[in-house]
Design an enzyme around this catalytic site. Structure first.
Site, PDB file in Angstrom:
ATOM      1  N   HIS A   1       0.943  -1.092   0.087  1.00 19.75           N
ATOM      2  CA  HIS A   1      -0.130   0.019  -0.141  1.00 19.75           C
ATOM      3  C   HIS A   1       0.854   1.404  -0.107  1.00 19.75           C
ATOM      4  CE1 HIS A   1      -0.004  -0.669   4.826  1.00 19.75           C
ATOM      5  NE2 HIS A   1       0.769   0.183   4.393  1.00 19.75           N
TER       6      HIS A   1
ATOM      7  N   GLU B   1       4.361  -4.920   8.542  1.00 18.15           N
ATOM      8  CA  GLU B   1       3.257  -4.938   8.094  1.00 18.15           C
ATOM      9  C   GLU B   1       2.625  -6.249   7.650  1.00 18.15           C
ATOM     10  OE1 GLU B   1       3.000  -0.094   6.856  1.00 18.15           O
ATOM     11  OE2 GLU B   1       3.446  -1.653   5.251  1.00 18.15           O
TER      12      GLU B   1
END
Ligand SMILES: [Fe+3]
Ligand SMILES: [Fe+3]
Lengths: 285, 127, 285, 127
Positions: C12, C240
């Site tokens: 992202h 993440e």
């Protein structure tokens, strides 16, 4: 080596703060409640704690529904009271013990407790009133604190079993703490009461007695009831007993001795109680 | 949904669950704002405008206008936040209890005092 | 009966949003990454989800250190993007699925996950960019969402084991959900990258391959590393991958099939990956 | 305290743990405020006054003044919040990476591009 000196529990009804402010301790309405604190003062003078780990609940001061944690842990240098909506005089601020906060948080997350860490946190009457009751004549609190806030507002609430486990995990964490503090555990709130709905004013002395009788010797007995059953038995706000259950867990798995109990109906809308427990064996950390 | 998991309702008791919270968000948000004195003053100065600012639903607005606590709860209000609104009207928890139970305030206070009898009953039973 | 159609995972990186905005998809730097989405578009057109359960992490937009949850669950009617500090154009808003949010929250708290419930929640590039990549030409998102935010900012972080368990608990909750939605699970972020410190720019393709290879068949393999080891292997922001692990858990315990993978170094400072998994058996809820 | 539980440090890597967070709160709070455009403008208009408003420590103030990213991290800054400050100076994550690694920006970008070789090495090993 740090030592857990025992646990102190009390109701935290906002009106108590007003009674203290107005000096009503000997007033007939208030005397049966305040008289229960002579023994607390004596005990605290004897065990001389310098750190308090406090389990309480926020009443819409620090937390709102945008971010409502199940378990919040303070990790602030200091904690301030603020206007809770009634414009009352503010309570004294608290000094935090950030190193101990982070030690507990490290252990709790490792033990799969999904806590919310709070490096700023306002505290409300649920934390201040028990301190005003315990140390009535001080200019500054004699202990640093690590506050835990348990969600008693937004259902689903954590179960009694989960709260007891949280407390016990705190106890485990204290065993590896390298400091030499004298630690008192504090649980606030309850006992049975209900502020809202057509059942407002509900009080259940029998369930309160069940809780008080079992906290010392068999706290697991309190985990037999679901949150729904606890609301039925103790009222919508009686679920603040969750703070007591977590605090009892922090005293450790071993049996503890009740060294003082006071129970009085009513204070405001609430069955008010005060309790002191000491671990049966000296608990070094 | 979630309702099916719940055991039998508790008479006169309204659990503040997700369904209630989703319904009551605006009302509770307004009440939460009353932690600040300036907001309490703004509400008192112009109640309509203040309620409009928080987008209260018509049920919520009506319950607030009528000082109808059970109505506020039915509209998703939570007592911890509503207590701040009650404070603006000069109502304490006994006043709020009386409003909800249909008692006068002296009656509600006596009702609370009378519950001390539970202790005597327990002592009689358990010795 | 609701159906879990599969799981979609992607990096992202904020710069992706800029590339989309400037129409750089065919630019030589970006093409190897964007080409990985043809298959995603095709798959989504085929499985037609109408709800997305998204595991992502906040980057200092909705959460600050005053209240930092380990696991936050959205329960809002809608979710808006906001200025993340760079004054960039805002991303489209999302519709929430509050009934499903509360169903999951009820189950999670009962299963002893101490979530923070968020009835208002801003979402940042970690949620918006995967949607921009998945549905590039829509005026409004075709799915309602339930967002989960996992703490990847403030150590201690939840372990990979705990994140996998969180996802699996979500899967269990979906089994008792009475709706008839077609649910896609989304995990965002990673893979290996490090923005801070003298090791900035660190990338580890071997660890990324280990993660990608195991997510489908043996996600438990990813739980062998502590958070500290994960930082060592994947970088300070490479953690993440926790979002991916939780998302994989939500697909269920059963094996899943990898139906698409793209892996490219570098996008900005990051090893960028895109992955599609389908459960081996049709997963009804 | 907690440090003893930690395994060996990771070279060139600073975990944002409780000790760092407690040290860096003011700096991170200032950076978090930069989510709002008005606050970014206020910082640019009077950097000293803005830093004073957030009670930065002298280490933090000095690191900000020098645009010294490693200094900010040493003073408890977290990169997620610092990135918002970097944005004010027009710096992106490659610029910040270059600053921290002592490379020029083109060198740092080439360093990232070169890491694509890892994929070829893996393919050679695993087939
Ligand atoms: Fe209370
Ligand atoms: Fe990210």
């Amino acid at each position: 080596m740090a030592e857990i000196v025992g646990a102190y529990f009390t109701s935290h009804v906002p009106a108590i703060g007003g009674a203290i402010h107005k000096g009503l301790q000997q007033d007939p309405y208030w005397k049966p409640f305040f008289d229960g604190f002579d023994k607390v003062h004596e005990w605290l003078a004897q065990v001389k704690p310098d750190v308090a780990i406090v389990f309480n609940n926020d009443h819409g001061l620090n937390f709102f529904l945008d971010k409502m944690p199940t378990f919040a842990v303070g990790a602030a240098h200091e904690y301030h009271n603020a206007d809770e909506g009634w414009g009352l005089p503010l309570y004294k601020s608290f000094q935090g013990h950030t190193e101990l906060s982070w030690h507990l948080i490290e252990h709790l997350v490792e033990s799969e407790f999904d806590v919310t860490t709070c490096q700023k946190m306002l505290v409300d009457h649920a934390l201040s009133i028990p301190f005003e009751l315990a140390w009535p004549d001080v200019d500054a609190w004699p202990v640093k604190i690590v506050p835990f806030a348990i969600n008693t507002v937004q259902h689903p609430l954590p179960s009694a079993k989960r709260c007891l486990a949280l407390g016990r995990a705190v106890h485990e964490a204290l065993k590896t703490w390298q400091g030499d503090e004298r630690i008192v555990i504090i649980g606030t709130g309850g006992l049975s009461h209900q502020l809202d709905g057509e059942r407002a004013g509900f009080i259940n002395a029998e369930y309160d007695k069940f809780c008080l009788d079992n906290l010392s010797k068999d706290p697991d007995a309190l985990t037999q009831h679901s949150i729904h059953e606890m609301v039925r038995l103790s009222g919508t706000q009686g679920v603040e007993i969750l703070n007591w259950i977590a605090a009892r867990g922090a005293l450790g798995e071993a049996a503890a001795s009740e060294i003082h109990r006071n129970y009085h109906i009513p204070i405001s809308n609430t069955a008010a109680a005060t309790l002191l427990l000491e671990p049966d064996a000296l608990v070094g950390a | 949904m979630t309702a099916q998991q719940h055991p039998a309702p508790i008479e006169g008791t309204h659990l503040f669950d997700g369904i209630a919270a989703a319904k009551g968000f605006e009302l509770n948000a307004m009440c939460y704002s009353f932690n600040e004195a300036a907001n309490r003053a703004a509400f008192l100065a112009d109640e309509d405008a203040y309620c409009a600012r928080f987008n209260l639903t018509s049920d919520q607005r009506e319950a607030v206008a009528k000082r109808d606590v059970l109505g506020m709860i039915a509209a998703g209000g939570n007592i911890y936040y509503l207590a701040k609104l009650a404070g603006i009207f000069g109502l304490n928890v006994q006043d709020v209890g009386a409003l909800q139970t249909g008692k006068s305030v002296p009656e509600f206070k006596q009702f609370l005092l009378d519950q001390a009898q539970q202790i005597k009953q327990l002592e009689a039973t358990h010795g």
